[in-house]
Write a protein that holds these residues in place. Structure first.
Motif, PDB file in Angstrom:
ATOM      1  N   ARG A 230       0.830  -1.210   0.000  1.00 11.17           N
ATOM      2  CA  ARG A 230       0.000   0.000   0.000  1.00 11.17           C
ATOM      3  C   ARG A 230       0.861   1.255   0.000  1.00 11.17           C
ATOM      4  N   ASP A 231       1.879   1.291   0.866  1.00 13.01           N
ATOM      5  CA  ASP A 231       2.698   2.503   0.987  1.00 13.01           C
ATOM      6  C   ASP A 231       3.667   2.674  -0.179  1.00 13.01           C
ATOM      7  N   THR A 232       4.182   1.568  -0.731  1.00 12.90           N
ATOM      8  CA  THR A 232       5.038   1.708  -1.909  1.00 12.90           C
ATOM      9  C   THR A 232       4.217   2.180  -3.105  1.00 12.90           C
ATOM     10  N   SER A 233       2.983   1.675  -3.232  1.00 11.97           N
ATOM     11  CA  SER A 233       2.105   2.141  -4.307  1.00 11.97           C
ATOM     12  C   SER A 233       1.828   3.629  -4.152  1.00 11.97           C
ATOM     13  N   ARG A 234       1.642   4.057  -2.933  1.00 12.58           N
ATOM     14  CA  ARG A 234       1.386   5.478  -2.669  1.00 12.58           C
ATOM     15  C   ARG A 234       2.580   6.334  -3.090  1.00 12.58           C
ATOM     16  N   ASN A 235       3.794   5.912  -2.768  1.00 16.24           N
ATOM     17  CA  ASN A 235       4.957   6.716  -3.148  1.00 16.24           C
ATOM     18  C   ASN A 235       5.201   6.681  -4.650  1.00 16.24           C
ATOM     19  N   LEU A 236       4.900   5.575  -5.303  1.00 22.22           N
ATOM     20  CA  LEU A 236       5.001   5.551  -6.766  1.00 22.22           C
ATOM     21  C   LEU A 236       4.024   6.547  -7.386  1.00 22.22           C
TER      22      LEU A 236
ATOM     23  N   MET B 247      10.865  -1.960  -7.174  1.00 21.77           N
ATOM     24  CA  MET B 247      11.331  -3.279  -6.742  1.00 21.77           C
ATOM     25  C   MET B 247      10.662  -3.696  -5.437  1.00 21.77           C
ATOM     26  N   MET B 248      10.617  -2.786  -4.451  1.00 28.68           N
ATOM     27  CA  MET B 248      10.028  -3.118  -3.160  1.00 28.68           C
ATOM     28  C   MET B 248       8.537  -3.413  -3.291  1.00 28.68           C
ATOM     29  N   HIS B 249       7.855  -2.690  -4.168  1.00 33.23           N
ATOM     30  CA  HIS B 249       6.431  -2.960  -4.368  1.00 33.23           C
ATOM     31  C   HIS B 249       6.225  -4.360  -4.940  1.00 33.23           C
ATOM     32  N   ALA B 250       7.029  -4.719  -5.926  1.00 34.63           N
ATOM     33  CA  ALA B 250       6.918  -6.061  -6.504  1.00 34.63           C
ATOM     34  C   ALA B 250       7.210  -7.130  -5.455  1.00 34.63           C
ATOM     35  N   ARG B 251       8.209  -6.903  -4.629  1.00 26.02           N
ATOM     36  CA  ARG B 251       8.538  -7.868  -3.572  1.00 26.02           C
ATOM     37  C   ARG B 251       7.387  -8.005  -2.585  1.00 26.02           C
ATOM     38  N   ALA B 252       6.796  -6.875  -2.198  1.00 26.80           N
ATOM     39  CA  ALA B 252       5.723  -6.904  -1.207  1.00 26.80           C
ATOM     40  C   ALA B 252       4.483  -7.626  -1.726  1.00 26.80           C
ATOM     41  N   VAL B 253       4.179  -7.453  -3.000  1.00 24.19           N
ATOM     42  CA  VAL B 253       2.992  -8.100  -3.568  1.00 24.19           C
ATOM     43  C   VAL B 253       3.257  -9.575  -3.877  1.00 24.19           C
TER      44      VAL B 253
ATOM     45  N   ILE C 232       4.755 -14.666 -10.653  1.00 28.60           N
ATOM     46  CA  ILE C 232       5.573 -14.326 -11.827  1.00 28.60           C
ATOM     47  C   ILE C 232       4.978 -13.124 -12.555  1.00 28.60           C
ATOM     48  N   ASN C 233       3.650 -13.056 -12.636  1.00 30.91           N
ATOM     49  CA  ASN C 233       3.010 -11.905 -13.279  1.00 30.91           C
ATOM     50  C   ASN C 233       3.334 -10.612 -12.546  1.00 30.91           C
ATOM     51  N   VAL C 234       3.349 -10.658 -11.212  1.00 28.23           N
ATOM     52  CA  VAL C 234       3.685  -9.466 -10.423  1.00 28.23           C
ATOM     53  C   VAL C 234       5.139  -9.070 -10.666  1.00 28.23           C
ATOM     54  N   ILE C 235       6.034 -10.039 -10.633  1.00 31.84           N
ATOM     55  CA  ILE C 235       7.451  -9.745 -10.865  1.00 31.84           C
ATOM     56  C   ILE C 235       7.654  -9.177 -12.267  1.00 31.84           C
ATOM     57  N   ASP C 236       6.950  -9.752 -13.245  1.00 26.90           N
ATOM     58  CA  ASP C 236       7.053  -9.246 -14.618  1.00 26.90           C
ATOM     59  C   ASP C 236       6.590  -7.793 -14.703  1.00 26.90           C
ATOM     60  N   ALA C 237       5.525  -7.456 -13.960  1.00 28.80           N
ATOM     61  CA  ALA C 237       5.052  -6.066 -13.960  1.00 28.80           C
ATOM     62  C   ALA C 237       6.115  -5.146 -13.383  1.00 28.80           C
ATOM     63  N   GLY C 238       6.814  -5.601 -12.332  1.00 26.37           N
ATOM     64  CA  GLY C 238       7.905  -4.798 -11.776  1.00 26.37           C
ATOM     65  C   GLY C 238       9.042  -4.635 -12.769  1.00 26.37           C
ATOM     66  N   ILE C 239       9.376  -5.709 -13.467  1.00 22.70           N
ATOM     67  CA  ILE C 239      10.441  -5.643 -14.479  1.00 22.70           C
ATOM     68  C   ILE C 239      10.062  -4.649 -15.576  1.00 22.70           C
ATOM     69  N   ARG C 240       8.807  -4.698 -16.024  1.00 20.07           N
ATOM     70  CA  ARG C 240       8.369  -3.746 -17.055  1.00 20.07           C
ATOM     71  C   ARG C 240       8.448  -2.309 -16.542  1.00 20.07           C
ATOM     72  N   GLY C 241       8.097  -2.119 -15.284  1.00 21.17           N
ATOM     73  CA  GLY C 241       8.186  -0.776 -14.706  1.00 21.17           C
ATOM     74  C   GLY C 241       9.609  -0.251 -14.688  1.00 21.17           C
ATOM     75  N   LEU C 242      10.562  -1.112 -14.389  1.00 19.43           N
ATOM     76  CA  LEU C 242      11.968  -0.696 -14.365  1.00 19.43           C
ATOM     77  C   LEU C 242      12.495  -0.470 -15.777  1.00 19.43           C
ATOM     78  N   GLU C 243      12.073  -1.284 -16.719  1.00 16.59           N
ATOM     79  CA  GLU C 243      12.470  -1.070 -18.112  1.00 16.59           C
ATOM     80  C   GLU C 243      11.875   0.244 -18.631  1.00 16.59           C
ATOM     81  N   GLU C 244      10.668   0.545 -18.194  1.00 14.76           N
ATOM     82  CA  GLU C 244      10.054   1.816 -18.575  1.00 14.76           C
ATOM     83  C   GLU C 244      10.835   2.991 -17.992  1.00 14.76           C
ATOM     84  N   PHE C 245      11.292   2.840 -16.756  1.00 14.52           N
ATOM     85  CA  PHE C 245      12.125   3.880 -16.138  1.00 14.52           C
ATOM     86  C   PHE C 245      13.366   4.153 -16.978  1.00 14.52           C
ATOM     87  N   LEU C 246      14.059   3.103 -17.381  1.00  9.84           N
ATOM     88  CA  LEU C 246      15.245   3.273 -18.213  1.00  9.84           C
ATOM     89  C   LEU C 246      14.890   3.931 -19.541  1.00  9.84           C
TER      90      LEU C 246
END
Length: 266
Positions: free
Chosen positions: A117-123, A151-157, A171-185
């Protein structure tokens, strides 16, 4: 009652090598989270702003500025967008750090839903500042945290899903985190730096581990593409050839890839 907190600090020792956190009941019966620091204790509310305060009848500065932005857009549909001034960003950053301390505490208490919840809020905070800050410098000051919080949000979920052996969902949650980091780059034109982004490599390695535990395999089995293994091999070679200065740099790089740390607090 004495204001001296030394008895509390003596009873609850600070552990410099780990995050020391606990849940207590306040005098009014509600829960508080306490984070032990070297010179004291942070005490946080579980819901709302961690300090328990409200801002202009809103839950937080973020909610206040969202409200102001909506009112601005409704009153001026064809006008310039709502802008955050540097002093607004100072308040938002200070508030975001409060949520950082709390989600880190929730993580170490195993309160994964609240950490998510809190990592989603900071994102959401970072997105709002990227969209509305007047100065690029302010945008970057917030967005430097995006990889770590993603990363922390993906770990928490995903962690509770892994514990329940809900492999596909995890795996779907981790993949969403990976896509988010690739989007950041991609946002900064740094796609070629993927191997050096510790948070991205952490999630990719974790995905590989989860796939293995689920009985899967395939492309995730190729260790030759793992930047951590590559750096570890380079480190061993540098030590064997007594290139100690290079070895020290490689050791630091390996540490960042294996255990990504957040940017320095302001």
């Amino acid at each position: 009652m004495s204001p001296d907190i030394d008895p509390i600090l003596r009873e609850w020792a600070f552990q410099p090598e780990e995050v020391t956190v606990r849940s207590i009941r306040a005098d009014d019966g509600t829960e508080r989270i306490q984070l032990r620091l070297d010179l004291g204790i942070l005490q946080m509310h579980v819901d709302g702003r961690p300090d328990g305060q409200r801002v202009n009848d809103c839950e937080s500065w973020l909610d206040y500025h969202r409200q102001q932005q909506e009112q601005h857009d409704q009153a001026n549909p064809d006008a310039a967008r709502y802008l955050l001034e540097p002093e607004d960003c100072v308040e938002l950053l200070r508030e975001g750090v409060q949520y950082y301390h709390r989600y880190l505490s929730f993580w170490h208490l195993g309160r994964y839903e609240l950490c998510a919840r809190d990592t989603s809020r900071n994102l959401a905070l970072f997105r709002f500042v990227r969209n509305h800050a007047r100065n690029d410098r302010d945008k970057l000051q917030f967005d430097q945290w995006r990889p770590y919080v993603t990363m922390m949000h993906a770990r928490a979920v995903a962690t509770p899903l892994v514990d329940l052996e809900e492999w596909e969902a995890a795996i779907n949650v981790i993949d969403a985190g990976i896509r988010g980091l690739e989007e950041f780059l991609g946002d900064y034109g740094q796609e070629n730096q993927a191997d050096r982004l510790g948070e991205l490599q952490y999630l990719r390695r974790w995905r590989k581990d989860v796939v293995t535990k689920s009985g899967g395999g395939g492309e995730d089995d190729d260790e030759s593409l793992d930047p951590v293994e590559q750096v570890r091999s380079q480190l061993e070679e540098a030590i064997a050839e007594e290139r100690y200065e290079e070895a020290a740099d490689l050791r630091d790089q390996l540490r960042r890839l294996e255990d990504p740390q957040p940017p320095q607090l302001p």
